[in-house]
Motif scaffolding. Sequence first.
Motif, PDB file in Angstrom:
ATOM      1  N   MET A   1     -22.857 -18.607  -2.070  1.00  0.00           N
ATOM      2  CA  MET A   1     -24.119 -17.921  -2.330  1.00  0.00           C
ATOM      3  C   MET A   1     -24.483 -17.024  -1.156  1.00  0.00           C
ATOM      4  O   MET A   1     -24.971 -15.903  -1.346  1.00  0.00           O
ATOM      5  N   ALA A   2     -24.234 -17.480   0.057  1.00  0.00           N
ATOM      6  CA  ALA A   2     -24.571 -16.669   1.229  1.00  0.00           C
ATOM      7  C   ALA A   2     -23.803 -15.352   1.212  1.00  0.00           C
ATOM      8  O   ALA A   2     -24.366 -14.292   1.499  1.00  0.00           O
ATOM      9  N   ARG A   3     -22.540 -15.414   0.869  1.00  0.00           N
ATOM     10  CA  ARG A   3     -21.734 -14.182   0.817  1.00  0.00           C
ATOM     11  C   ARG A   3     -22.217 -13.273  -0.313  1.00  0.00           C
ATOM     12  O   ARG A   3     -22.310 -12.061  -0.142  1.00  0.00           O
ATOM     13  N   ALA A   4     -22.533 -13.861  -1.458  1.00  0.00           N
ATOM     14  CA  ALA A   4     -23.050 -13.064  -2.580  1.00  0.00           C
ATOM     15  C   ALA A   4     -24.359 -12.395  -2.200  1.00  0.00           C
ATOM     16  O   ALA A   4     -24.572 -11.214  -2.484  1.00  0.00           O
ATOM     17  N   LEU A   5     -25.255 -13.142  -1.555  1.00  0.00           N
ATOM     18  CA  LEU A   5     -26.529 -12.562  -1.111  1.00  0.00           C
ATOM     19  C   LEU A   5     -26.287 -11.411  -0.144  1.00  0.00           C
ATOM     20  O   LEU A   5     -26.972 -10.388  -0.207  1.00  0.00           O
ATOM     21  N   GLY A   6     -25.318 -11.584   0.731  1.00  0.00           N
ATOM     22  CA  GLY A   6     -25.001 -10.517   1.677  1.00  0.00           C
ATOM     23  C   GLY A   6     -24.554  -9.255   0.969  1.00  0.00           C
ATOM     24  O   GLY A   6     -24.964  -8.153   1.326  1.00  0.00           O
ATOM     25  N   SER A   7     -23.738  -9.413  -0.067  1.00  0.00           N
ATOM     26  CA  SER A   7     -23.258  -8.228  -0.787  1.00  0.00           C
ATOM     27  C   SER A   7     -24.354  -7.589  -1.630  1.00  0.00           C
ATOM     28  O   SER A   7     -24.271  -6.413  -1.971  1.00  0.00           O
ATOM     29  N   LEU A   8     -25.392  -8.345  -1.944  1.00  0.00           N
ATOM     30  CA  LEU A   8     -26.485  -7.831  -2.772  1.00  0.00           C
ATOM     31  C   LEU A   8     -27.716  -7.427  -1.954  1.00  0.00           C
ATOM     32  O   LEU A   8     -28.687  -6.935  -2.516  1.00  0.00           O
ATOM     33  N   ARG A   9     -27.662  -7.607  -0.660  1.00  0.00           N
ATOM     34  CA  ARG A   9     -28.819  -7.338   0.199  1.00  0.00           C
ATOM     35  C   ARG A   9     -29.394  -5.941  -0.019  1.00  0.00           C
ATOM     36  O   ARG A   9     -30.600  -5.768  -0.140  1.00  0.00           O
ATOM     37  N   ASN A  10     -28.533  -4.925  -0.082  1.00  0.00           N
ATOM     38  CA  ASN A  10     -29.030  -3.556  -0.260  1.00  0.00           C
ATOM     39  C   ASN A  10     -29.770  -3.403  -1.581  1.00  0.00           C
ATOM     40  O   ASN A  10     -30.794  -2.723  -1.643  1.00  0.00           O
ATOM     41  N   TYR A  11     -29.252  -4.018  -2.645  1.00  0.00           N
ATOM     42  CA  TYR A  11     -29.922  -3.930  -3.942  1.00  0.00           C
ATOM     43  C   TYR A  11     -31.278  -4.639  -3.900  1.00  0.00           C
ATOM     44  O   TYR A  11     -32.274  -4.139  -4.410  1.00  0.00           O
ATOM     45  N   ILE A  12     -31.297  -5.810  -3.295  1.00  0.00           N
ATOM     46  CA  ILE A  12     -32.533  -6.602  -3.237  1.00  0.00           C
ATOM     47  C   ILE A  12     -33.611  -5.837  -2.478  1.00  0.00           C
ATOM     48  O   ILE A  12     -34.768  -5.807  -2.896  1.00  0.00           O
ATOM     49  N   THR A  13     -33.239  -5.207  -1.377  1.00  0.00           N
ATOM     50  CA  THR A  13     -34.237  -4.492  -0.586  1.00  0.00           C
ATOM     51  C   THR A  13     -34.746  -3.235  -1.285  1.00  0.00           C
ATOM     52  O   THR A  13     -35.803  -2.721  -0.921  1.00  0.00           O
ATOM     53  N   MET A  14     -34.030  -2.741  -2.278  1.00  0.00           N
ATOM     54  CA  MET A  14     -34.498  -1.576  -3.047  1.00  0.00           C
ATOM     55  C   MET A  14     -35.613  -1.944  -4.015  1.00  0.00           C
ATOM     56  O   MET A  14     -36.352  -1.073  -4.467  1.00  0.00           O
ATOM     57  N   LEU A  15     -35.741  -3.216  -4.334  1.00  0.00           N
ATOM     58  CA  LEU A  15     -36.751  -3.656  -5.293  1.00  0.00           C
ATOM     59  C   LEU A  15     -38.120  -3.653  -4.626  1.00  0.00           C
ATOM     60  O   LEU A  15     -38.326  -4.357  -3.645  1.00  0.00           O
ATOM     61  N   PRO A  16     -39.074  -2.882  -5.159  1.00  0.00           N
ATOM     62  CA  PRO A  16     -40.367  -2.743  -4.489  1.00  0.00           C
ATOM     63  C   PRO A  16     -41.351  -3.861  -4.785  1.00  0.00           C
ATOM     64  O   PRO A  16     -42.359  -3.991  -4.110  1.00  0.00           O
TER      65      PRO A  16
ATOM     66  N   PHE B   1     -34.858 -11.776  -9.432  1.00  0.00           N
ATOM     67  CA  PHE B   1     -33.484 -11.457  -9.087  1.00  0.00           C
ATOM     68  C   PHE B   1     -32.834 -12.612  -8.338  1.00  0.00           C
ATOM     69  O   PHE B   1     -31.717 -13.030  -8.647  1.00  0.00           O
ATOM     70  N   LEU B   2     -33.539 -13.144  -7.348  1.00  0.00           N
ATOM     71  CA  LEU B   2     -33.004 -14.256  -6.562  1.00  0.00           C
ATOM     72  C   LEU B   2     -32.843 -15.516  -7.413  1.00  0.00           C
ATOM     73  O   LEU B   2     -31.883 -16.272  -7.238  1.00  0.00           O
ATOM     74  N   ASP B   3     -33.756 -15.750  -8.364  1.00  0.00           N
ATOM     75  CA  ASP B   3     -33.626 -16.884  -9.281  1.00  0.00           C
ATOM     76  C   ASP B   3     -32.363 -16.758 -10.136  1.00  0.00           C
ATOM     77  O   ASP B   3     -31.648 -17.729 -10.356  1.00  0.00           O
ATOM     78  N   ALA B   4     -32.114 -15.540 -10.633  1.00  0.00           N
ATOM     79  CA  ALA B   4     -30.910 -15.312 -11.451  1.00  0.00           C
ATOM     80  C   ALA B   4     -29.659 -15.559 -10.627  1.00  0.00           C
ATOM     81  O   ALA B   4     -28.686 -16.157 -11.113  1.00  0.00           O
ATOM     82  N   LEU B   5     -29.666 -15.147  -9.386  1.00  0.00           N
ATOM     83  CA  LEU B   5     -28.526 -15.394  -8.513  1.00  0.00           C
ATOM     84  C   LEU B   5     -28.341 -16.889  -8.296  1.00  0.00           C
ATOM     85  O   LEU B   5     -27.224 -17.404  -8.374  1.00  0.00           O
ATOM     86  N   GLY B   6     -29.430 -17.606  -8.065  1.00  0.00           N
ATOM     87  CA  GLY B   6     -29.354 -19.046  -7.885  1.00  0.00           C
ATOM     88  C   GLY B   6     -28.768 -19.755  -9.098  1.00  0.00           C
ATOM     89  O   GLY B   6     -27.977 -20.688  -8.968  1.00  0.00           O
ATOM     90  N   GLN B   7     -29.100 -19.289 -10.295  1.00  0.00           N
ATOM     91  CA  GLN B   7     -28.552 -19.878 -11.514  1.00  0.00           C
ATOM     92  C   GLN B   7     -27.044 -19.660 -11.610  1.00  0.00           C
ATOM     93  O   GLN B   7     -26.320 -20.512 -12.130  1.00  0.00           O
ATOM     94  N   LYS B   8     -26.554 -18.541 -11.084  1.00  0.00           N
ATOM     95  CA  LYS B   8     -25.101 -18.282 -11.088  1.00  0.00           C
ATOM     96  C   LYS B   8     -24.370 -19.297 -10.212  1.00  0.00           C
ATOM     97  O   LYS B   8     -23.199 -19.536 -10.394  1.00  0.00           O
ATOM     98  N   PHE B   9     -25.103 -19.862  -9.254  1.00  0.00           N
ATOM     99  CA  PHE B   9     -24.498 -20.824  -8.348  1.00  0.00           C
ATOM    100  C   PHE B   9     -24.947 -22.239  -8.676  1.00  0.00           C
ATOM    101  O   PHE B   9     -25.179 -23.049  -7.796  1.00  0.00           O
ATOM    102  N   GLY B  10     -25.091 -22.518  -9.949  1.00  0.00           N
ATOM    103  CA  GLY B  10     -25.383 -23.868 -10.391  1.00  0.00           C
ATOM    104  C   GLY B  10     -26.781 -24.350 -10.081  1.00  0.00           C
ATOM    105  O   GLY B  10     -26.979 -25.526  -9.825  1.00  0.00           O
ATOM    106  N   GLY B  11     -27.742 -23.445 -10.074  1.00  0.00           N
ATOM    107  CA  GLY B  11     -29.128 -23.833  -9.882  1.00  0.00           C
ATOM    108  C   GLY B  11     -29.559 -23.977  -8.437  1.00  0.00           C
ATOM    109  O   GLY B  11     -30.618 -24.494  -8.166  1.00  0.00           O
ATOM    110  N   GLU B  12     -28.723 -23.509  -7.500  1.00  0.00           N
ATOM    111  CA  GLU B  12     -29.104 -23.588  -6.086  1.00  0.00           C
ATOM    112  C   GLU B  12     -30.364 -22.755  -5.855  1.00  0.00           C
ATOM    113  O   GLU B  12     -30.555 -21.720  -6.462  1.00  0.00           O
ATOM    114  N   ASN B  13     -31.200 -23.221  -4.953  1.00  0.00           N
ATOM    115  CA  ASN B  13     -32.353 -22.423  -4.556  1.00  0.00           C
ATOM    116  C   ASN B  13     -31.906 -21.362  -3.570  1.00  0.00           C
ATOM    117  O   ASN B  13     -31.059 -21.611  -2.709  1.00  0.00           O
ATOM    118  N   VAL B  14     -32.506 -20.177  -3.703  1.00  0.00           N
ATOM    119  CA  VAL B  14     -32.151 -19.075  -2.820  1.00  0.00           C
ATOM    120  C   VAL B  14     -33.230 -18.925  -1.775  1.00  0.00           C
ATOM    121  O   VAL B  14     -34.370 -19.014  -2.029  1.00  0.00           O
TER     122      VAL B  14
END
Length: 172
Positions: free
Chosen positions: A136-151, A159-172
């Motif tokens: 998840m940490a690596r995925a978050l790193g690759s998505l950092r630019n996209y996340i910061t574009m969200l106002p 967005f972070l919740d959806a990412l957490g679900q991809k990793f088996g429900g982990e909290n982000v």
Amino acid sequence: YGLSNALSDPGLRSVGVGEGFMDVITPAQAGVPMVASMGTALTSAQVALLYAHFDELVLCMDGDAAGARAIDSALEVVLPHLTSQRGVRICELPDGHDPDSFVREHGGDEFAALMSAAPSVADYLSARSAGEGVSMARALGSLRNYITMLPDAYVQSEFLDALGQKFGGENV
């Protein structure tokens, strides 16, 4: 291109966004509303205009490497416009297809179904970044630019919740 046709249906809240005029004409003839930036990069002014009329955009670019790059470029322009009331989904076409060729080969109903099933931008980017064995940490790193574009903090949270679900429900 195609905006006036899409606006002819006052109840339409979602519109497909393609690249060229045939990506608008053929789907429209099959009853699927589309607009296009006409081969130029989608601009912030175009996105603002679309969101003035529609709640959701469905990016539907060519199903090849150039189409994938067009999606990435479009996201850089669209993401800063997202709010909890404005959404974007990504319609991935099979390799070698664009909206025109897909409708010609499979018909408007199948194209409409593909667009309806298109994942949210959060699900699309999460799936793209969350390959097998990726933390998840690596995925978050690759998505950092996209996340910061969200106002909007709410959209960032979704967005972070959806990412957490991809990793088996982990909290982000």
